[in-house]
Motif scaffolding. Structure first.
Motif, mmCIF file in Angstrom:
data_model
loop_
_atom_site.group_PDB
_atom_site.id
_atom_site.type_symbol
_atom_site.label_atom_id
_atom_site.label_comp_id
_atom_site.label_asym_id
_atom_site.label_seq_id
_atom_site.Cartn_x
_atom_site.Cartn_y
_atom_site.Cartn_z
ATOM 1 N N ALA A 59 0.826 -1.204 0.000
ATOM 2 C CA ALA A 59 0.000 0.000 0.000
ATOM 3 C C ALA A 59 0.861 1.255 0.000
ATOM 4 O O ALA A 59 1.845 1.342 0.749
ATOM 5 C CB ALA A 59 -0.907 0.010 1.225
ATOM 6 N N LYS A 287 5.111 0.726 -4.495
ATOM 7 C CA LYS A 287 4.102 1.640 -3.948
ATOM 8 C C LYS A 287 3.851 2.811 -4.896
ATOM 9 O O LYS A 287 2.705 3.230 -5.104
ATOM 10 C CB LYS A 287 4.566 2.158 -2.579
ATOM 11 C CG LYS A 287 4.682 1.076 -1.513
ATOM 12 C CD LYS A 287 5.243 1.645 -0.215
ATOM 13 C CE LYS A 287 5.418 0.571 0.843
ATOM 14 N NZ LYS A 287 5.981 1.132 2.115
ATOM 15 N N TYR A 325 -4.522 -4.298 -1.187
ATOM 16 C CA TYR A 325 -3.276 -4.020 -0.469
ATOM 17 C C TYR A 325 -3.220 -4.823 0.827
ATOM 18 O O TYR A 325 -4.158 -5.539 1.160
ATOM 19 C CB TYR A 325 -3.164 -2.524 -0.138
ATOM 20 C CG TYR A 325 -3.123 -1.612 -1.338
ATOM 21 C CD1 TYR A 325 -3.998 -0.516 -1.454
ATOM 22 C CD2 TYR A 325 -2.214 -1.862 -2.360
ATOM 23 C CE1 TYR A 325 -3.949 0.310 -2.552
ATOM 24 C CE2 TYR A 325 -2.176 -1.028 -3.478
ATOM 25 C CZ TYR A 325 -3.052 0.052 -3.561
ATOM 26 O OH TYR A 325 -3.007 0.869 -4.662
#
Length: 333
Positions: A59, A287, A325
């Motif tokens: 995430a 990310k 995520y």
């Protein structure tokens, strides 16, 4: 019996040709790997042996830079920016996914649009400066090795690669950016209704792909053969050396566009969630890429790309895959 279609032949020849200057493109050799209705596809496994969801990526957090902004010192994105180009492993023979246009020499397609979006997020001038992306043409078996190479690895792979538990042991994945499914292509006069009807026939699937494993599980009685590229399977089919091709519906749609003597059976027997491959050593880049992909989905750019490349063969654009995520990078990453 079948004639080789010029477009497929031209694509195969262009795999080894130099680019026209629109991209810095290199060819890497293959490396050994460590209709309108559809049938219901199996669901993607919801947990790996370690308990992780295979679709779960890293995430973004408050340290993840905004696309187009300043890349933090010490980040992998800053390293890429200092180098002056993003290095991407791609296909040049998967029609509408990643293929070299035989007229312009440009590598283009849905997967390439994902790469261009990542490049632009680091280099705002990527749309006008083609040298911001180095496209390295790789085979299916070379996708993971090209990320794990100790000498001159690629930064990212966009080559219709399915996210699965085993691959998470070797590389990291972005959030899912497309949900494909496996089908089988046969000659247009074939009486087969499903893969079960192809026992004893020679069916090609790309080496090092989940398609090959799925095909063998679906019908162990087919004579499964491989080629290093999607075009390799298409050429075998057109030369009569294979009676069919099994693979992702996106790839087969491109094959049908190149061969009027082919059709795709309606049976769909797998889910193939695509992710962008990235080294496990660069979770910050994963990310960052996840932010880029989400922006594409939210802005409508993802749908525009789908409609450009797939709508003619696969119909109206679906809702983009929802990002999952929760995966945590291993210590030291």
């Amino acid at each position: 019996m079948k004639k080789l279609i010029p477009l497929a032949a031209a694509t195969a020849l262009l795999l080894t040709a130099c680019s026209s200057g629109n991209y810095a493109a290199t060819q890497l050799p293959p490396e050994p790997s460590a209709g309108p209705t559809t049938s219901a596809a199996p669901k993607v496994p919801r947990a790996c042996p370690d308990g992780e969801d295979p679709l779960a990526s890293y995430a973004p957090d408050n340290r993840t830079p905004a696309p187009g902004g300043v890349m933090p010192a010490g980040s992998f994105m800053a390293e890429i920016k200092q180098r002056g180009r993003l290095i991407a492993g791609v296909s040049a023979d998967s029609f509408n996914l990643g293929y070299r246009d035989p007229i312009t020499g440009k590598i283009q397609g849905f997967d390439i649009d994902m790469i261009q979006a990542v490049a632009k997020a680091i280099f705002p001038d990527a749309d006008t400066n083609p040298n911001r992306v180095e496209m390295r043409v790789i085979s299916s078996p070379a996708r993971i090795p090209s990320l794990r190479a100790t000498k001159n690895p690629v930064d990212i792979v966009a080559r219709n690669m399915t996210i699965n538990c085993d691959r998470w042991n070797d590389i990291a994945f972005s959030a899912e950016y497309y949900r494909s499914g496996q089908k089988t292509l046969v000659q247009s006069d074939s009486t087969a209704k499903s893969t079960a009807d192809l026992s004893g026939q020679t069916i090609c699937a790309p080496a090092g792909s989940t398609s090959l494993d799925n095909l063998k599980k679906k019908n162990p009685r087919v004579n499964a053969v491989t080629a290093d590229t999607d075009t390799g399977c298409l050429v075998m089919f057109q030369q009569g050396k294979a009676q069919g091709i099994s693979g992702d519906d996106t790839v087969l749609a491109g094959d049908v566009a190149q061969d009027p003597y082919a059709k795709v059976l309606p049976e769909r027997f797998s889910d193939e969630p695509y992710g962008l491959g990235i080294s496990l050593q660069h979770p910050d880049f994963v990310k960052f890429v996840n932010v880029v992909l989400q922006q594409m989905k939210d802005s409508g750019d993802w749908t525009k790309s789908y409609n450009r490349w797939f709508s003619a063969a696969l119909g109206k654009a679906p809702v983009p895959p929802v990002a999952v995520y929760g995966r945590v990078p291993a210590p030291g990453q």
